[in-house]
Write a protein that holds these residues in place. Structure first.
Motif, short mmCIF file in Angstrom:
data_model
loop_
_atom_site.label_atom_id
_atom_site.label_comp_id
_atom_site.label_asym_id
_atom_site.label_seq_id
_atom_site.Cartn_x
_atom_site.Cartn_y
_atom_site.Cartn_z
N GLU A 172 30.61 36.43 -33.70
CA GLU A 172 30.22 37.56 -33.41
C GLU A 172 29.10 37.58 -32.29
N GLU A 173 28.37 36.63 -32.43
CA GLU A 173 27.08 36.51 -31.49
C GLU A 173 27.47 36.10 -30.14
N PHE A 174 28.48 35.48 -29.79
CA PHE A 174 28.43 34.67 -28.54
C PHE A 174 28.98 36.00 -27.40
N PRO A 175 27.99 36.09 -26.40
CA PRO A 175 28.01 37.11 -25.54
C PRO A 175 29.14 37.08 -24.48
N VAL A 176 29.90 38.02 -24.58
CA VAL A 176 30.96 38.15 -23.39
C VAL A 176 30.85 39.55 -22.75
N ALA A 177 29.91 39.47 -21.54
CA ALA A 177 29.76 40.65 -20.83
C ALA A 177 30.95 40.99 -19.83
N PHE A 178 31.30 41.90 -19.50
CA PHE A 178 32.54 42.55 -18.78
C PHE A 178 32.47 43.42 -17.90
N CYS A 179 33.38 43.78 -17.14
CA CYS A 179 33.49 44.91 -16.05
C CYS A 179 34.73 44.88 -15.55
N ASN A 180 35.42 46.25 -15.15
CA ASN A 180 36.41 46.40 -14.56
C ASN A 180 36.41 46.32 -13.04
N THR A 181 37.45 45.67 -12.39
CA THR A 181 37.08 45.32 -10.99
C THR A 181 38.29 45.39 -10.10
N PRO A 182 38.94 46.53 -10.10
CA PRO A 182 40.27 46.58 -9.33
C PRO A 182 40.13 46.38 -7.79
N SER A 183 40.61 45.44 -7.18
CA SER A 183 40.62 45.20 -5.90
C SER A 183 41.01 46.37 -5.00
N PHE A 184 41.67 47.39 -5.46
CA PHE A 184 41.95 48.25 -4.65
C PHE A 184 41.16 49.49 -4.38
N VAL A 185 39.99 49.09 -5.28
CA VAL A 185 38.91 50.40 -4.96
C VAL A 185 37.62 49.38 -4.43
N GLY A 186 36.83 50.04 -3.52
CA GLY A 186 35.69 49.47 -2.93
C GLY A 186 36.14 48.30 -2.37
N SER A 187 34.95 47.17 -2.46
CA SER A 187 35.05 45.94 -1.97
C SER A 187 34.15 44.97 -2.71
N HIS A 188 33.96 43.86 -2.18
CA HIS A 188 33.28 42.76 -2.86
C HIS A 188 31.79 43.23 -3.40
N ILE A 189 31.30 44.18 -2.48
CA ILE A 189 29.79 44.74 -3.06
C ILE A 189 30.00 45.48 -4.47
N THR A 190 31.14 46.18 -4.39
CA THR A 190 31.39 47.24 -5.56
C THR A 190 31.60 46.05 -6.75
N GLY A 191 32.27 44.98 -6.61
CA GLY A 191 32.39 44.23 -7.84
C GLY A 191 31.13 43.43 -8.11
N TYR A 192 30.28 43.23 -7.15
CA TYR A 192 29.02 42.64 -7.58
C TYR A 192 28.33 43.65 -8.50
N ASP A 193 28.22 44.82 -7.96
CA ASP A 193 27.51 46.00 -8.73
C ASP A 193 27.98 46.02 -10.39
N SER A 194 29.31 46.22 -10.27
CA SER A 194 30.26 46.33 -11.59
C SER A 194 29.75 45.12 -12.32
#
Lengths: 519, 485
Positions: A176-198
Motif C-alpha cells: 500500500e505504501e509503495f509510491p506509484v505516480a502516473f500520468c496519461n501521455t497520448p503521443s497524438f496530443v501535444g509533444s515531449h514538453i506536454t509529457g514532461y509537464d504531465s
C-alpha cells in the motif's frame, strides 16, 4: 605499439578511393536512377520560390518536424526524482526508442522499463502486463518510486492506470505504501514538453496528496524560506548547476522540483548505480509549504504551474528559459521578489564581466541574420538574446508552438517581443511548421547563422549556413549539454559559441589577403 | 583458456535469483551454457522469439523498428511514411547509419522523417483521408520519389484504418508503387515480426515487377546488408572483384528497382539471415533461385565465404577468388600481426540483434579474443542452432537478456569488452568496461569485408586498450568465487 605503418582509412577516405567511385557509378545501372540532369533540375526546383509556395501549401504531410512525443518527456521528468524508475505502459518499442534517444543526447544511460504489451493486451487490456511489470521491475531495479506514463497504444485502447495500480496493490504485488505516480501521455496530443509537464504534475500531486500535508505557503519551519524551482524539459545538465550557483549566491534555501542532472551527468567510478541524484521524494510535500515557486519553462509547465498555484495556493513566477543578460536580470529579480533577498553582489559583478564580453564581441554579432528552431520557451530566450546583442532573428520555426500561458499564445508573446526591438522587424514566426519549411526559408531568404538542434543540420547544410547547436536533441556533438546556457555564465557560453562560429566562418571564407591573425 | 560449464551454470542461476518466481521460471529458459552435446546435436532447449517479461528492461524494440528502421527505411528512392503519431519517426530519423548515395530530399529520402503526425482527431475519425492527401503531397514535394511505403504505427491497427485500400487507390492515381506495411509496434514480440511483415510486403507489392535488360551467368543479389557505415559497399567490392555481378542490394543503399529485379539473379547471397530469410526462401520457391548464407566479418570467415560463393560458379570465378584472397591476405595478416598481441585472450560479451552475435565471432577470434557470452535481442530457434556449434564449450548463450542480467554477467565474468547497443553503452562506461556499439558500429565502420576488418581491428584495439579506462579508480569489485573463467 608496433612501428609498422598500416594504412587504415576511415569511411571518409575509404569511400573516396577510385575503386569505390567506380563501384558507385557501376551500381547505377541497376538502380534505374534519375538522370543527372533530372536530379539537378529537381534540386534547383526544390530551392525555388515556386517550390516554397507549394511547400507552405502542404496540409497533411509533415517533413522533418522539430518535436517528439509525450512519453519521452515523461521519462525525463521521472528521472528527475530520487530513485525513481520510469515505467512506460504500452508497446515495448516505444520505451527502447526513448532510452536510445535520450542516451544519444546526454551520452548517459536511461534506465526505464516497459510493460511490453502485445496483440493480446491490445484486445484484453494491459492490466496483467502492468501488474507483472511492477513486480518484476521493483524486484530487479529496486526503485523507491515508479513513475508511469503511457504510449499511444495504451491510450487508444483506454487502459485505466489508476485502477490497474489499485489492483496491483490488492494482489499484493506492491505494498500500500509503495509510491506509484502516473500520468496519461497520448503521443497524438501535444509533444515531449506536454509529457514532461504531465509527469511532473503527476508526481508532485501524487506525493503531495498521499503525504496528508495541507499546503500552507511560507509556513514550514524548515522549509519556510524555501523556494521551489522547476527547469522543465531541460536538455542542459549544465543549467541545473548554473541555477544552483545562482540560488546559492542568494543564500536561499531551495528545492529543485524535477532534477535529472544527477542521472544525466553521473561519474564513471567503476560501478553503475542506476539512480543518481534527483529531487528527494520527502521534499515534494514539503515544497507545498515554500514561500513560492519559480518556473523557468512557463509554456512547458502549464499543468504543473496551475497545480502549484491552485492546490498549493502558492505564489508562482513563471518565465521562459532565462537566456541572455535581460533574461537573467529577470530571473534574479524574480528570485529576489519571491525570497525577499537582495541580488547578491557576486552576481552583479558577474553580470558586468559578461556585459564586458558582449561589448568586445558585438561587432561580429551586430546585424547577423539568424534562423531559430526550438521549443517555445527556448525560443523566447533565444529571441531575447539575439535582440539584446543586435542580432536579427529572421525565420523562427516552432513545430510544437501551439501553446499558451495565461491565455496569451506563444506566438503573440514572441511577436510582441520581436516588435519591441528594431532588430526584430525582419522576423516571421512559423508555428506548427517543420524543418522542410525551414529549408525553403533558408534557401529563399538567406540568413547568416542557423541556431537549433542537430535536426537542423540538414537544412543548414543545404543552405550553406553554419549551424550553432542549441536545444534538444544534440546528437552529433559531445558535451554541449554539460555547459549552461542560462544565467550570466550561460550567456557567456552562448556568446562564445556564436562569436567563434562567426570567426571560424571568416577564416573559412577568407580571400587570401584577409586571413587575419587578429580579429 | 577453457570456460567452466558448471561454474557458468551456477553463475547464471545466481543472476536469476533476483527475479520474482514467475519471471525467474521464464528467464531460466532463455539461458543455456554451451556443451559438447549442444554443439553437435543442434537442438537446443533455449527458448526464443517469445514475449518479453514486462518490467524487466528488455533491449528489444518493435515491429515498426524492424520494418521502417531495418528493412524498408534504407530503400533510398522511396518515401517511407511513418504513419501515426510523431515519436516513432522522430527517434528512428537517421539513427541507424544505413548509408546511401544520392541527394537527400531530392532522389534519396533515407535520413528524413516523413510522418502523418497523428492528432486526436485522426484517432477519432481515422487517418485514411489524411493519408491520401499526404501521398499526393509527397509527389508534389518529392517529384523524383519512385514509390511510397506506409509504415504503420500502433494506433493505425487499433482504430481500424484501411491503409491497404488507400494505398491501392492512390497507387493507381499517382501511378507509382505504394506499399502498405502493417508493422504496428504491438504486433509480435520484437523487431523480428516487423522484418517478416516488411519482407511479405516486398513479396506482395514489389518483387518481380521489373525486368533486367540483360541477365548474365554471374548475377547475384546481396540480401540482408543494410550498409551500416558502408558495409554493403565493402562487401560488394569483393564480389565484383571476383567477377560476379551484383544486380540488387537489399536494402542498404538500395532502390525500388533493385527490389523489383532481384528475381533475375542466379544466386541469392544473404548476410543477415534473420531479417530477410523470408525473401530468399520465397525466391527459391517462386523463381528457383538458390541461396546461401555468407559471413564477411573477419578474414577467416571472409575467405571461407568467398570460396564457398566461388564454388557455386565456374573455374574463372574460383581462380579470381583465389587471386583476390592472395592479394588481400598479406594485408590482413599485417593487421592481425599488429593488433592480435594487444587483444589476445581478451574476454568479450556480445548482445546484439539477430545475426551479429554469432557472425562477428570469427572477427574477434582472428584477433585472438574470446567470446565468453553471447546473446540476441530477437533471434529464433534456427539462429541458436547455428550459434551453439560456433561457440566454445561453457560459453553462456542468452536470449533477450535484460539490462540487469547483462550488467551482472559482465561483472561476474570480468569481461574486457562488451559489444551491444546505445541503451547499454553508457552503463558500461560508468563501470569502466570498454564498450562498442555493435548496431551502429559506434559511428564508425564499415566492418564488412577486408576494408571493414581493418577498421574493426583498429576500433577494438582503440576501445579495449584506451588509456581512459585506467583513469577510473575502480572500487574493489567483489568477484564471485570461481566466476566461470
Amino acid at each position: 605499439m608496433s612501428k609498422e605503418k598500416l594504412d587504415i582509412p576511415d569511411y571518409n577516405s575509404l569511400f573516396a578511393e577510385e575503386r569505390y567511385v567506380q563501384q558507385r557509378a557501376n551500381k547505377k545501372q541497376f538502380e534505374a536512377p534519375c538522370s543527372e540532369q533530372n536530379t539537378a533540375e529537381a534540386l534547383a526546383y526544390s530551392k525555388s520560390a515556386e517550390y516554397m509556395e507549394k511547400n507552405f501549401d502542404r496540409k497533411a504531410v509533415v517533413i522533418n518536424p522539430h518535436k517528439a512525443c509525450q512519453p519521452l518527456g515523461s521519462v525525463m521528468a521521472a528521472l528527475g526524482f530520487e530513485k525513481t524508475l520510469p515505467f512506460v505502459h504500452g508497446s515495448q518499442g516505444c520505451n527502447s526508442y526513448f532510452r536510445s534517444h535520450l542516451s544519444r543526447h546526454f551520452k548517459e544511460p536511461t534506465p526505464a522499463v516497459s510493460s511490453s504489451m502485445t496483440e493480446d493486451a491490445a484486445v484484453f487490456g494491459g492490466m496483467n502486463n502492468l501488474i507483472d511489470g511492477l513486480e518484476n521491475s521493483i524486484a530487479l531495479y529496486k526503485p523507491e518510486m515508479v513513475a508511469l506514463c503511457t504510449t499511444c497504444m495504451a491510450e487508444v485502447i483506454g487502459d485505466d492506470l489508476s485502477s490497474f495500480i489499485g489492483n496491483a496493490r490488492i494482489k499484493g504485488v506492491i505494498t500500500e505504501e509503495f509510491p506509484v505516480a502516473f500520468c496519461n501521455t497520448p503521443s497524438f496530443v501535444g509533444s515531449h514538453i506536454t509529457g514532461y509537464d504531465s509527469m511532473l504534475k503527476g508526481i508532485l500531486s501524487y506525493l503531495y496528496e498521499r503525504s496528508g500535508i495541507k499546503a500552507s505557503p511560507g509556513s514550514g519551519t524548515e522549509s519556510g524560506e524555501k523556494l521551489n524551482v522547476m527547469l522543465g524539459f531541460e536538455p542542459y545538465t549544465g543549467n541545473f548547476a548554473e541555477i544552483r550557483k545562482i540560488l546559492e549566491a542568494f543564500d536561499t534555501q531551495y528545492t529543485i522540483l524535477g532534477d535529472h542532472s544527477g542521472n544525466y551527468d553521473s561519474p564513471a567510478t567503476g560501478e553503475y548505480e542506476y539512480y543518481y541524484g534527483g529531487t528527494k521524494l520527502v521534499d515534494v510535500p514539503l515544497a507545498a509549504n515554500a514561500l513560492g515557486s519559480l518556473s523557468l519553462q512557463k509554456y512547458t509547465l502549464k499543468k504543473t504551474q496551475d497545480f502549484i498555484s491552485g492546490t498549493w495556493n502558492q505564489p508562482i513566477t513563471a518565465m521562459s528559459t532565462p537566456l541572455g543578460i535581460t533574461g537573467t536580470d529577470k530571473l534574479l529579480e524574480a528570485v529576489s521578489e519571491l525570497t525577499g533577498l537582495p541580488v547578491p553582489a557576486s552576481l552583479t559583478e558577474e553580470r558586468g564581466r559578461v556585459v564586458d564580453a558582449l561589448t568586445d564581441s558585438h561587432p561580429y554579432l551586430h546585424g547577423k541574420r539568424v534562423a531559430l528552431v526550438g521549443d517555445p520557451d527556448l525560443l523566447i530566450g533565444l529571441i531575447g538574446f539575439c535582440l539584446e546583442v543586435g542580432m536579427e532573428p529572421v525565420h523562427i520555426v516552432c513545430s510544437n508552438g501551439d501553446v499558451d500561458f495565461n491565455d496569451v499564445k506563444f506566438k503573440d508573446e514572441a511577436q510582441a517581443l520581436l516588435d519591441s526591438s528594431p532588430y526584430g522587424s525582419e522576423a516571421t514566426l512559423y508555428i506548427g511548421n517543420d524543418l522542410w519549411h525551414m529549408r525553403s526559408l533558408l534557401l529563399n531568404d538567406p540568413i547568416d547563422l542557423a541556431i537549433g538542434s542537430s535536426h537542423l543540420k540538414f537544412a543548414a547544410k543545404d543552405a550553406g549556413v553554419p549551424l550553432i547547436r542549441v536545444g534538444f536533441p544534440i546528437l552529433d556533438r559531445h558535451h554541449m549539454h554539460r555547459y549552461p546556457i542560462i544565467g550570466y555564465q550561460g550567456t557567456l557560453n552562448l556568446l562564445s559559441l556564436i562569436v567563434n562560429t562567426v570567426l571560424d566562418e571568416l577564416d573559412r571564407n577568407h580571400s587570401g589577403f584577409n586571413y587575419d591573425l587578429v580579429r | 583458456m577453457g570456460l567452466n560449464i558448471e561454474e557458468n551454470k551456477k553463475l547464471v542461476e545466481e543472476v536469476l535469483e533476483a527475479y520474482p518466481k514467475k519471471a525467474k521460471k521464464d528467464r531460466e529458459k532463455h539461458f543455456q551454457i554451451n556443451t559438447e552435446e549442444a554443439q553437435s546435436c543442434g537442438t537446443c532447449a533455449l527458448k526464443s522469439n517469445i514475449k518479453s517479461r514486462p518490467g524487466v528492461m528488455t533491449p528489444r524494440g518493435c515491429s515498426y523498428a524492424g520494418s521502417k528502421g531495418v528493412v524498408w527505411g534504407p530503400i533510398k528512392d522511396m518515401v517511407h511514411i511513418s504513419h501515426g503519431p510523431i515519436g516513432c519517426g522522430q527517434y528512428s530519423w537517421g539513427t541507424r547509419r544505413n548509408y546511401a548515395n544520392g541527394t537527400l530530399g531530392i532522389d534519396n529520402f533515407t535520413a528524413m522523417q516523413i510522418t502523418s503526425d497523428f492528432q486526436e482527431t485522426d484517432i477519432v475519425f481515422g487517418g485514411d483521408k489524411k493519408l491520401e492527401v499526404i501521398m499526393r503531397e509527397i509527389t508534389e514535394m518529392f517529384p523524383l520519389a519512385r514509390g511510397i511505403s506506409v509504415q504503420s504505427e500502433c494506433p493505425v491497427g487499433l482504430i481500424g484504418d484501411d491503409i491497404e485500400a488507400v494505398s491501392k487507390k492512390m497507387s493507381k492515381e499517382l501511378e507509382m508503387p505504394i506499399v502498405p506495411v502493417r508493422c504496428e509496434g504491438f504486433r509480435g514480440v520484437s523487431q523480428s515480426l516487423g522484418h517478416h511483415i516488411a519482407n511479405d510486403a516486398i513479396r506482395d507489392f514489389v518483387l518481380g515487377k521489373a525486368e533486367l535488360a540483360e541477365t548474365g551467368p554471374y548475377d547475384v543479389n546481396i540480401i540482408g546488408d543494410y550498409n551500416i557505415g558502408g558495409d554493403a559497399w565493402a562487401s560488394r567490392i569483393l564480389l565484383e572483384e571476383m567477377g560476379l555481378r551484383v544486380i540488387a542490394q537489399w536494402s542498404g543503399d538500395g532502390t525500388l528497382n533493385e527490389l523489383e529485379i532481384a528475381h533475375k539473379a542466379k544466386l541469392n547471397l544473404i548476410h543477415c539471415h534473420r531479417s530477410m530469410n523470408y525473401m530468399v526462401e520465397h525466391m527459391e520457391k517462386a523463381y528457383d533461385i538458390p541461396w546461401m548464407e555468407y559471413n564477411f566479418f573477419g578474414p577467416t570467415k571472409t575467405y571461407e565465404s568467398l570460396r564457398a560463393i566461388a564454388a557455386r560458379f565456374d573455374e574463372t570465378i574460383q581462380e579470381n577468388c583465389e587471386k583476390m584472397i592472395a592479394r588481400h591476405q598479406p594485408e590482413m595478416d599485417k593487421i592481425i600481426h599488429k593488433f592480435k598481441p594487444r587483444l589476445e585472450n581478451k574476454k568479450v560479451l556480445l548482445m546484439i540483434g539477430g545475426l551479429r552475435s554469432r557472425h562477428t565471432i570469427g572477427a574477434y577470434e582472428d584477433l585472438g579474443m574470446d567470446i565468453v557470452a553471447s546473446g540476441y535481442e530477437f533471434a529464433h530457434k534456427d539462429d541458436y542452432e547455428k550459434t551453439f556449434p560456433m561457440m566454445k564449450e561453457g560459453t553462456i548463450i542468452m536470449d533477450d537478456p535484460t539490462a540487469y542480467e547483462l550488467e551482472e554477467l559482465a561483472q561476474k565474468l570480468n569481461v574486457d569488452l562488451v559489444g551491444s547497443g546505445v541503451k547499454e553503452k553508457y552503463v558500461y562506461h560508468k563501470m569502466g568496461v570498454p564498450f562498442r556499439q555493435m548496431h551502429s558500429w559506434d559511428y564508425s565502420g564499415p566492418y564488412h569485408g577486408f576494408d571493414g576488418f581493418k577498421i574493426f581491428a583498429k576500433d577494438m584495439d582503440m576501445t579495449v586498450n584506451s588509456p581512459v579506462w585506467n583513469l577510473i579508480s575502480k572500487k574493489e569489485k567483489a568477484q564471485k568465487e570461481g566466476a566461470g573463467v
